[in-house]
Motif scaffolding. Structure first.
Motif, PDB file in Angstrom:
ATOM      1  N   ASN A 297     -29.212   1.208   1.302  1.00 26.18           N
ATOM      2  CA  ASN A 297     -28.517   1.960   0.384  1.00 26.18           C
ATOM      3  C   ASN A 297     -27.359   2.432  -0.275  1.00 26.18           C
TER       4      ASN A 297
ATOM      5  N   GLU B  74       0.542  -0.781  -0.094  1.00 25.84           N
ATOM      6  CA  GLU B  74       0.194  -0.546   0.267  1.00 25.84           C
ATOM      7  C   GLU B  74       0.557   1.206  -0.212  1.00 25.84           C
TER       8      GLU B  74
ATOM      9  N   VAL C 130     -18.293   1.645   8.856  1.00 28.79           N
ATOM     10  CA  VAL C 130     -17.167   0.792   8.328  1.00 28.79           C
ATOM     11  C   VAL C 130     -16.273   1.197   8.542  1.00 28.79           C
TER      12      VAL C 130
ATOM     13  N   ALA D 131     -13.648   3.589  -2.051  1.00 26.34           N
ATOM     14  CA  ALA D 131     -13.336   2.602  -2.846  1.00 26.34           C
ATOM     15  C   ALA D 131     -14.242   0.913  -2.021  1.00 26.34           C
ATOM     16  N   ARG D 132     -14.349   1.415  -0.129  1.00 31.37           N
ATOM     17  CA  ARG D 132     -14.934   0.652   0.089  1.00 31.37           C
ATOM     18  C   ARG D 132     -16.675   0.804   1.226  1.00 31.37           C
ATOM     19  N   CYS D 133     -16.573   2.732   0.197  1.00 38.57           N
ATOM     20  CA  CYS D 133     -18.006   3.381   1.282  1.00 38.57           C
ATOM     21  C   CYS D 133     -19.160   2.596   0.431  1.00 38.57           C
ATOM     22  N   PRO D 134     -19.865   2.254   1.183  1.00 39.78           N
ATOM     23  CA  PRO D 134     -21.591   1.569   1.210  1.00 39.78           C
ATOM     24  C   PRO D 134     -21.806   2.544   0.957  1.00 39.78           C
ATOM     25  N   SER D 135     -21.915   3.850   0.961  1.00 43.35           N
ATOM     26  CA  SER D 135     -23.538   5.122  -0.026  1.00 43.35           C
ATOM     27  C   SER D 135     -23.588   5.491   0.954  1.00 43.35           C
ATOM     28  N   CYS D 136     -23.865   4.410   2.760  1.00 44.45           N
ATOM     29  CA  CYS D 136     -25.196   4.917   3.975  1.00 44.45           C
ATOM     30  C   CYS D 136     -25.238   6.386   3.687  1.00 44.45           C
TER      31      CYS D 136
ATOM     32  N   PRO E 292     -18.446  -2.595  -0.743  1.00 41.15           N
ATOM     33  CA  PRO E 292     -19.455  -2.025  -2.059  1.00 41.15           C
ATOM     34  C   PRO E 292     -18.799  -3.020  -3.507  1.00 41.15           C
TER      35      PRO E 292
ATOM     36  N   ALA F 261     -18.896  10.053  -9.165  1.00 41.48           N
ATOM     37  CA  ALA F 261     -19.736   9.587  -9.912  1.00 41.48           C
ATOM     38  C   ALA F 261     -20.133   8.226  -9.662  1.00 41.48           C
ATOM     39  N   ASN F 262     -19.614   7.314  -8.413  1.00 47.20           N
ATOM     40  CA  ASN F 262     -20.846   5.759  -8.140  1.00 47.20           C
ATOM     41  C   ASN F 262     -21.018   6.386  -6.438  1.00 47.20           C
ATOM     42  N   LYS F 263     -20.856   7.351  -6.517  1.00 49.63           N
ATOM     43  CA  LYS F 263     -21.393   7.593  -5.289  1.00 49.63           C
ATOM     44  C   LYS F 263     -21.362   7.131  -4.298  1.00 49.63           C
ATOM     45  N   GLN F 264     -19.551   7.298  -4.383  1.00 52.10           N
ATOM     46  CA  GLN F 264     -18.867   6.362  -3.223  1.00 52.10           C
ATOM     47  C   GLN F 264     -18.589   7.685  -2.864  1.00 52.10           C
TER      48      GLN F 264
ATOM     49  N   ARG G  95      -5.619  -6.347  -0.871  1.00 53.11           N
ATOM     50  CA  ARG G  95      -4.756  -5.996   0.492  1.00 53.11           C
ATOM     51  C   ARG G  95      -5.873  -5.606   1.573  1.00 53.11           C
TER      52      ARG G  95
END
Lengths: 744, 321
Positions: free
Chosen positions: B36, A658, A717, A671-676, B189, A691-694, B249
């Motif tokens: 959501n 990383e 998360v 990238a790990r955002c669940p759009s909550c 997601p 654009a991906n609502k994250q 990762r």
């Protein structure tokens, strides 16, 4: 006659073709020795006769009688001795049907089966006739039987074409019917919502006759007219839909089979006897094809609600024959042209090559009955089939043409290729040798056709331009016997004067094929048994001799007479020259098919030399680097060293770590955002959606460190990392830093 | 490669839609609700595949999950409790060209709708089914559902539920004609989107169980799994999912699983710790009911009317003359 005189006589015949001396006889009535076991084809089990069926969803339109009988026996006859009797009876019945077909009796398989069952049952006695009739029930299909004769290729191709045509008609009708129904629905819906559709008469008609007197339709009309939304179809759209509907309903390519007598338009004919008629028909119907494709395109756009006059009106105004492509032409039937033997050179077929190179959807069958035709330039050399045997090779060079060349005897084995040719989107040429027009000694057309392929005079091959990007994928000639050899060889068993069994392996050459045609009997001379000598060599071997050696020998073929007595026949030079040219053409065909390909062999030799040189160099290098183990030779050491080097080269690299981040800077693992929406509810300017609502961090100045920490705490998360405060004057930072610690 | 004139014309003037173009009403789900994340993933799919809104339909029953069609700017049908499947099947039979999605919850699908669920799997009609499994009846404010964990205390199980939770994956994998089964979790997601994408591209009944959080009534039930990525088992395969380097990762607990292996799929499906995430089973060769039963000949409006008239006339009460 002494030996020298005999040789002179033989040599004189070979050189001049004239039988001057005694002892040389005509070869009339002789056939190649390889054909001795096959005189009575009716008694031999082979692919013919064929059965042409019409099963829309069956296994295919063409079957062999022997294949059908095998299928019946697999289904009905128990294994072992119990089924042996039925097997014998069924095979006897098959032979009877074959004999009937061979002798010209035509008809449906079921009819021939019935007659054969009666004949075979009478012969066998007891209840055999009933049993054989019972086996017919396991057939499950029926059709016309076709023997291997001059008419067979045209019947077979035409039948397969008709089956394909029927399938295409079903697909077209399905498309056309669906579009017509949907277009009619649009007009009907427009009518219902129109003023005309809300009149009392129209409402009465929509309710139906049984309840016609139950309602006051005038009042109903007033009511619905007052409240119902109007949806008048624009005139331009109505005209467009009605025009498309009329075109689809009146097209003559695939008329509606459900239409009442006299209502359906008469269908176009798509079978022709010459190229000129087919080309003329295509030209005449081209405008109708354009209108039909246009109507389909408009119908699809209208039924999907995608027709935009601003975009599409101009397009369709310019739509013409140049707008059609191969996919559009594939909607319509192909044109089938069957050119009979002897009509290839007719003026009406002069435009054959032009037609094939134009890309028209045409399937042309060219039949020939003479693969040895003389050149029109005059006597002296065989042209051997400039028009027939070279037609197919010429067609492959046109590009885009599917080509199949085969003798009639091989057509059943190539039925899948035939189907591929008929399904090919573009022109297709079938070049078929149906058997000699004048066979020697009554040889069956099947045998002379098979001889043409066996002798390389008319080899079987196919060329599919869409099978791949190179010749290896497109060109195929694996159906030829022993394709890697110059001439095919088969074992010939015979008995000598002492009735001892002997085996020979004569090659079947072009000259053997010429022996099958009585027009060329003059090129052969039969040598009496007691005049055989060592100067006589088989024709195939004679061709391989150098000039001087060839002059010391004479070529011969093995032939048999009506009593199956073995003879040797000399072959004259003229015929041997033609044989040599045939071999040259065969070699060319082999190269195209990837056999003895000179380019490939040259490349292989070069690469092999390079590889050997490289290996030698590696061995030298390894000698210096790897100490030889006790008891092992250099080769063994090299063999163990190479696999180790290969394993080292194949080691998988580790994943990238990383990237390092500055812990003082706030960041989100977007990238790990669940759009909550948790962070957005706190501050929708500090936390933004991509654009991906994250979520990602927007403007830090738009929010406070407190909000950042609260967002980190509420994030389900835990992907928000607050970093360090960016405003040192914000209150309560000490407490906030403590709360932020778990999220850093 | 050429294509017919009609397709050229259609592609010439295709409209493109952004993600916002598929947003219907503002979602009323609780903040932090896993629905959501599912909504976002589905909208991404619609955008990436450029689904025509007028050819896409979301069908739901009753529950929090079943609010979904209101938040999509496509056609939708918010139906009765447990009856999403029959409605979706009817839509598919009448209009096979539409893209049909079903949003159902653990109560709507596994309780009152269980009968329809079993046979919908058998029909294998081409649709994407998303089971929003939050282990609770949320809309009606905290009752135990078939997938609630044993011992769960709710309004209807004040002493804790007595039964082991139903496993929707093993049930689905045990029904004939099953063709696609997958499991996702709303807090990853990337995999959620990949699984929904794979389900969309599968021709047949694509069943996805999405384990989602209910921040209101079960706020901490998935905390161990959120805190420890090792408790999530990612199923990878060249015919299944492949992870991005970033996700790989974080989620190092991976297992190579061939989706064609149904026996192994059943074995993996019965695991709840770690939670398997990925495509458990996929079989593209199972026939779809709408294709098997498709009527051959097109019926005209006149034929339909004549048929209806004939049937109705059989039971018509004729007035006395």
């Amino acid at each position: 006659m002494d030996r020298a005189t005999r040789f002179d006589a033989h040599f004189a015949f070979v050189a001049t073709g004239r039988r001057e001396a005694e002892g040389l006889e005509a070869a009339d009535g002789l056939i190649p020795a390889a054909f001795a076991p096959y005189r009575d084809l009716a008694r031999l089990r082979h692919d013919y006769p064929l059965v042409l069926t019409r099963e829309p969803r069956g296994p295919g339109p063409v079957h062999s009688l022997s294949g059908l009988v095998d299928r019946v026996l697999r289904e009905l006859a128990p294994k072992g001795m119990a089924g042996e009797r039925l097997r014998k009876q069924a095979l006897r019945l098959e032979r009877d049907i074959r004999a009937r077909a061979f002798h010209g009796q035509h008809g449906l398989l079921s009819e021939l089966w019935e007659h054969a069952a009666a004949a075979t049952g009478t012969h066998s006695g007891d209840n055999s006739e009933e049993v054989l009739r019972y086996t017919a029930s396991a057939l499950k299909l029926d059709g016309d039987t076709v023997a291997c004769d001059a008419a067979m290729p045209a019947r077979l191709i035409a039948h397969a074409w008709e089956e394909g045509h029927a399938a295409r008609a079903r697909a077209f009708r399905k498309l056309c019917d669906a579009l017509c129904v949907r277009l009619a629905d649009i007009l009907r819906a427009a009518f219902i919502h129109s003023a005309a559709g809300m009149t009392a008469e129209a409402l009465r008609a929509s309710v139906g006759s049984p309840h016609g007197d139950e309602f006051d339709f005038a009042a109903m009309s007033r009511l619905v007219s007052r409240r119902a939304p109007r949806d008048e179809l624009p005139a331009a759209r109505r005209g467009r839909i009605e025009s498309a509907l009329a075109t689809l309903r009146s097209q003559r390519f695939y008329p509606d089979p459900r239409a009442a007598e006299g209502e359906a338009a008469s269908a176009y004919e798509f079978r022709f006897a010459d190229c000129a008629a087919a080309a003329a028909a295509f030209r005449e119907r081209l405008p109708a094809m354009v209108e039909t494709v246009k109507a389909i395109a408009i119908a699809e756009l209208e039924t999907e609600g995608r027709y935009d006059p601003a975009h599409h009106d101009g397009f369709f105004e310019e739509f013409a024959s140049h707008s059609l492509n191969a996919e559009d032409l594939a909607l319509f039937p192909d044109y089938l042209v069957c050119i009979e033997p002897g009509r290839n050179a007719d003026p009406a077929n002069a435009n054959l090559m032009e037609m094939l190179s134009s890309g028209l959807p045409v399937k042309v069958l060219v039949e020939t009955g003479d693969a040895l035709e003389e050149a029109t330039l005059g006597s002296g050399h065989f042209a051997f089939g400039v028009r027939s045997t070279r037609l197919a090779m010429t067609a492959t060079s046109l590009g885009g043409v599917f080509v199949l060349q085969a003798p009639g005897s091989n057509l059943y084995a190539l039925r899948e290729r035939i189907a591929a040719g008929l399904a090919h989107r573009g022109p297709t040429l079938f070049s078929v040798f149906a058997g000699s027009d004048e066979p020697a000694a009554g040889l069956a057309p099947y045998l002379t056709a098979a001889a043409a392929m066996q002798s390389r005079a008319f080899p079987s091959f196919s060329y599919d331009p869409h099978a791949g990007g190179n010749m290896a994928a497109r060109f195929s000639f694996e159906n030829n016997p022993q394709p890697e050899a110059d001439w095919p060889c088969a074992a010939l068993e015979y008995s000598d004067e002492q009735l001892q069994r002997e085996v020979a392996h004569p090659a079947f050459t072009f000259a053997d094929f010429a022996l099958c045609d009585r027009r060329y009997a003059a090129h052969f001379a039969r040598v009496p048994r007691d005049h055989w000598n060592l100067a006589m060599v088989p024709a195939a071997d004679w061709l391989a001799l150098a000039g001087d050696a060839a002059a010391q020998h004479v070529p011969y073929l093995l032939a048999v007479d009506a009593d199956n007595v073995l003879h040797r026949v000399l072959v004259d030079t003229r015929l041997m020259q033609a044989t040599s040219r045939c071999l040259t053409l065969w070699h060319r065909l082999q190269e195209l098919g990837g056999i003895h390909n000179s380019h490939a062999e040259r490349l292989l030799a070069r690469e092999k030399a390079a590889w050997e040189a490289q290996r030698a160099a590696e061995l030298e290098a390894l000698k210096g680097s790897v100490p030889p183990e006790r008891g092992k030779g250099e080769d063994e050491v090299a063999a163990t060293a190479v696999p180790a080097a290969q394993v080292a080269a194949a080691a998988v690299p580790e994943a990238q770590p990383e990237p390092a981040r500055d812990p003082a800077v706030a960041w989100i693992e977007t990238a790990r955002c669940p759009s909550c929406n948790e962070c957005q509810l706190i501050n929708d300017k500090l936390f933004l959606y991509n654009a991906n609502k994250q979520a990602y961090i927007g403007d830090l100045k738009a929010g406070t460190y407190r909000q950042m920490v609260e967002a980190a705490e509420s994030c389900q998360v835990s992907i928000i990392h607050p970093g360090k405060p960016w405003n040192a004057n914000e209150s309560g930072l000490e407490e906030l830093l403590e709360r932020a610690r778990p999220f850093q | 490669m050429t294509m017919p004139v009609t397709q050229c014309i259609i592609k010439l003037h295709e409209e493109r839609h952004d993600l916002e173009d598929y947003q219907g009403g503002v979602p009323r789900w609780c903040s932090g609700c896993g629905d959501n994340a599912i909504l976002t993933a589905v909208q991404r799919l619609c955008r990436d595949e450029n689904l025509a809104p007028e050819r896409t339909v979301f069908v739901s029953g009753i529950g929090c999950s079943s609010r979904f069609p209101h938040y999509m700017k496509t056609y939708g049908f918010h139906g009765l409790h447990g009856r999403a499947f029959p409605v979706a099947e009817g839509i598919k039979m009448a209009r096979p060209e539409l893209k049909v999605f079903v949003n159902t919850g653990d109560g709507d699908c596994c309780s009152i709708g269980a009968g329809h669920w079993i046979h919908a799997i058998r029909y294998n009609m081409d649709m994407v089914v998303i089971l929003h499994d939050n282990h609770v009846y949320g809309l009606t404010k905290k009752q135990a559902s078939p997938t609630s964990p044993i011992g769960f205390k709710s309004n209807t199980t004040p002493r804790g539920s007595y039964l082991e939770a139903l496993n929707p994956l093993t049930v689905t994998l045990g029904v004939q004609n099953v063709s696609f089964v997958a499991q996702a979790v709303d807090w990853v997601p990337e995999l959620l989107f990949d699984i929904i994408n794979a389900a969309y591209h599968h021709k047949g009944f694509s069943f996805i169980r999405i384990i989602q959080r209910c921040p209101e009534f079960l706020p901490k039930v998935f905390e161990p799994w959120l805190a420890d990525p090792a408790k999530t088992l990612i199923l990878t395969h060249k015919d299944g999912l492949t992870l991005s380097p970033e996700t790989a990762r974080t989620y190092k607990n991976q297992l190579a699983h061939d989706p064609a292996d149904i026996d192994r799929a059943r074995e993996i499906a019965s695991s709840e710790d770690p939670i398997p995430v990925g495509i458990l089973y996929r079989n593209p060769d199972v026939p779809c009911y709408e294709e098997v039963r498709h009527a051959g000949a097109m019926r005209t409006a006149a034929q339909l009317r004549a048929g209806l008239d004939a049937e109705l006339d059989r039971v018509t009460v004729w007035p006395r003359s």
